[in-house]
Design a protein around this motif. Structure first.
Motif, PDB file in Angstrom:
ATOM      1  N   SER A   1       2.293 -16.370   4.722  1.00  0.00           N
ATOM      2  CA  SER A   1       1.345 -15.554   3.869  1.00  0.00           C
ATOM      3  C   SER A   1       0.152 -15.624   4.374  1.00  0.00           C
ATOM      4  CB  SER A   1       1.422 -15.772   2.394  1.00  0.00           C
ATOM      5  OG  SER A   1       1.251 -17.312   2.339  1.00  0.00           O
TER       6      SER A   1
ATOM      7  N   GLU B   1      -1.509 -16.819  -3.882  1.00  0.00           N
ATOM      8  CA  GLU B   1      -2.070 -16.492  -2.725  1.00  0.00           C
ATOM      9  C   GLU B   1      -3.463 -16.013  -2.903  1.00  0.00           C
ATOM     10  OE1 GLU B   1      -2.018 -14.762   1.198  1.00  0.00           O
ATOM     11  OE2 GLU B   1      -0.846 -16.488   0.172  1.00  0.00           O
ATOM     12  N   MET B   2      -3.920 -15.296  -4.034  1.00  0.00           N
ATOM     13  CA  MET B   2      -5.284 -14.859  -4.230  1.00  0.00           C
ATOM     14  C   MET B   2      -6.269 -16.242  -4.119  1.00  0.00           C
ATOM     15  SD  MET B   2      -5.045 -11.555  -6.662  1.00  0.00           S
ATOM     16  CE  MET B   2      -4.114 -12.163  -7.989  1.00  0.00           C
TER      17      MET B   2
ATOM     18  N   GLU C   1       1.101  -6.110  12.080  1.00  0.00           N
ATOM     19  CA  GLU C   1       0.806  -7.703  12.315  1.00  0.00           C
ATOM     20  C   GLU C   1       1.270  -8.147  13.631  1.00  0.00           C
ATOM     21  OE1 GLU C   1      -0.600  -9.137  10.219  1.00  0.00           O
ATOM     22  OE2 GLU C   1      -0.804  -8.063   8.321  1.00  0.00           O
TER      23      GLU C   1
ATOM     24  N   ARG D   1      -6.584 -17.107  -0.648  1.00  0.00           N
ATOM     25  CA  ARG D   1      -7.645 -16.572   0.308  1.00  0.00           C
ATOM     26  C   ARG D   1      -8.829 -16.462  -0.116  1.00  0.00           C
ATOM     27  NH1 ARG D   1      -4.896 -11.939   3.676  1.00  0.00           N
ATOM     28  NH2 ARG D   1      -2.670 -12.677   3.825  1.00  0.00           N
TER      29      ARG D   1
ATOM     30  N   LYS E   1      -2.615 -10.631   8.197  1.00  0.00           N
ATOM     31  CA  LYS E   1      -3.862 -10.063   7.859  1.00  0.00           C
ATOM     32  C   LYS E   1      -3.990  -9.208   6.718  1.00  0.00           C
ATOM     33  CE  LYS E   1      -5.259 -10.410  12.660  1.00  0.00           C
ATOM     34  NZ  LYS E   1      -5.715  -9.619  13.896  1.00  0.00           N
ATOM     35  N   ASP E   2      -2.969  -8.466   6.676  1.00  0.00           N
ATOM     36  CA  ASP E   2      -2.876  -7.397   5.254  1.00  0.00           C
ATOM     37  C   ASP E   2      -2.703  -8.276   4.166  1.00  0.00           C
ATOM     38  OD1 ASP E   2      -1.300  -5.742   3.333  1.00  0.00           O
ATOM     39  OD2 ASP E   2      -2.376  -4.231   4.912  1.00  0.00           O
ATOM     40  N   PHE E   3      -3.777  -8.051   3.230  1.00  0.00           N
ATOM     41  CA  PHE E   3      -3.909  -8.555   1.901  1.00  0.00           C
ATOM     42  C   PHE E   3      -2.690  -8.271   1.021  1.00  0.00           C
ATOM     43  CE2 PHE E   3      -5.474  -8.563  -2.676  1.00  0.00           C
ATOM     44  CZ  PHE E   3      -5.579  -9.839  -2.750  1.00  0.00           C
ATOM     45  N   ARG E   4      -2.415  -7.092   0.841  1.00  0.00           N
ATOM     46  CA  ARG E   4      -1.216  -6.812  -0.059  1.00  0.00           C
ATOM     47  C   ARG E   4       0.137  -7.306   0.622  1.00  0.00           C
ATOM     48  NH1 ARG E   4      -1.432  -1.713  -3.240  1.00  0.00           N
ATOM     49  NH2 ARG E   4      -3.508  -1.013  -3.439  1.00  0.00           N
TER      50      ARG E   4
ATOM     51  N   HIS F   1       0.863  -1.131  -0.008  1.00  0.00           N
ATOM     52  CA  HIS F   1      -0.058  -0.076  -0.052  1.00  0.00           C
ATOM     53  C   HIS F   1       0.965   1.215   0.171  1.00  0.00           C
ATOM     54  CE1 HIS F   1      -3.018   2.899   1.132  1.00  0.00           C
ATOM     55  NE2 HIS F   1      -3.863   1.893   0.914  1.00  0.00           N
TER      56      HIS F   1
ATOM     57  N   GLY G   1       0.465 -10.028   2.285  1.00  0.00           N
ATOM     58  CA  GLY G   1       0.308 -11.531   1.746  1.00  0.00           C
ATOM     59  C   GLY G   1       0.776 -11.615   0.496  1.00  0.00           C
ATOM     60  N   LEU G   2       0.382 -11.056  -0.441  1.00  0.00           N
ATOM     61  CA  LEU G   2       0.785 -11.058  -2.093  1.00  0.00           C
ATOM     62  C   LEU G   2       2.357 -11.080  -1.912  1.00  0.00           C
ATOM     63  CD1 LEU G   2      -1.977  -9.099  -3.751  1.00  0.00           C
ATOM     64  CD2 LEU G   2      -1.722 -11.579  -3.511  1.00  0.00           C
TER      65      LEU G   2
END
Length: 304
Positions: free
Chosen positions: A232, A286-287, A150, A290, A236-239, A38, A241-242
């Motif tokens: 990953s 990863e997407m 995190e 999730r 919690k943060d999606f970005r 982000h 994790g990617l």
């Protein structure tokens, strides 16, 4: 204790910035503050990277003496802690951390590793190498996790990933580190067990014993990377994790190369097309994970 900046200025004619190698975040083997992260986090991450890059370049400087290197590292630490304003990278990171009310502990930990780089040229065993990674690599992952808010429960998997990345880099650059800096991260006991010598790192091609040693260390590194496969899914943060999944895919591919190739004479780095392919694959995986709510699992790496 670090030297006071006023004392340093009496005999240091340049700033640490002047000693930079020219390497930037775009030259690393892994993404740094990439577009995946982000935008609100990128300035802080780049400030941290530039501080670490500067300290790393000081420790690796080809002509600077040992005491001068340590003095520059002390100066960077002092200014990170608020004692002076002559070192831009330290001042920028200090201010960026203050904006988030974050302590400088991870940057201070990394400085310990760079002091080790200056004073310690050989490692006796695997545990000593991992101890080095505790300061050279693990703080970077912990910093990223803290930036994203995190839990510290994610640190164990992050530490394994960061240590694996660091040792991958040690194996990739083992010849360059020896020839340019007389620095060897390959454990003495691993070299001895394979019947190899440090001096063989100066050759154009690895001998059979040295290659055996390098491949066995790659196998140990692969096991370390397997310990990080849950990371990953833990964040919690999606970005983030990617980003972790992309880095993991790079690390897994590199260690597979290191298990079968000779880093003295063969390519063990990823080219632009491979980086793109593994980035896309890591993000897609990863997407998908999730989307269905599955936790990541540790799987043996595929063949090279």
């Amino acid at each position: 204790m670090p030297i006071h900046p006023d004392e340093c200025s009496q005999f240091l004619m340049t700033t640490a910035s002047d000693l930079r190698s020219g390497k930037t975040h775009r030259d690393e083997n892994f993404p740094v503050a990439s577009w995946i992260i982000h935008p609100r986090h990128r300035a802080l991450i780049l400030a941290f990277y530039n501080f670490v890059r500067t300290a790393d370049d000081v420790a690796d400087h080809a002509t600077l003496g040992e005491q001068d290197k340590l003095t520059y590292l002390d100066l960077l630490e002092a200014e990170l802690l608020g004692q002076g304003d002559s070192q831009p990278e330290a001042v920028n990171l200090r201010r960026a951390l203050a904006e988030r009310s974050m302590p400088p502990r991870h940057a201070l930990d990394v400085l310990i590793a760079f002091r080790m780089d200056v004073t310690k040229l050989r490692y006796e065993n695997w545990d000593e190498v991992v101890h080095y990674c505790r300061y050279s690599a693990m703080p970077v992952g912990r910093f990223m996790l803290d930036v994203h808010g995190e839990s510290t429960s994610t640190w164990a998997a992050s530490d394994a990933l960061c240590a694996g990345l660091q040792i991958n880099n040690h194996l990739q650059d083992c010849a360059k580190d020896y020839k340019n800096l007389n620095r060897v991260y390959l454990p003495r006991d691993a070299l001895a067990a394979a019947g190899a010598s440090v001096e063989e790192l100066g050759r154009e091609r690895a001998s059979a014993p040295l290659l055996q040693c390098l491949h066995s260390l790659a196998v140990r590194t692969e096991a370390l990377l397997d310990e990080s496969k849950s990371l990953s899914a833990e964040v919690k943060d999606f970005r983030l994790g990617l980003e972790i999944s992309v880095i993991q895919s790079f690390a897994d591919r590199i260690v597979r190369l290191l298990k079968v190739r000779d880093p003295l004479s063969q390519t063990v780095h990823l080219g632009p097309l491979e980086l793109l392919a593994y980035s896309v694959g890591g993000m897609a995986g990863e997407m998908a994970r999730r989307a269905v709510g599955r936790r990541a699992v540790s799987n043996p790496a595929a063949g090279a």
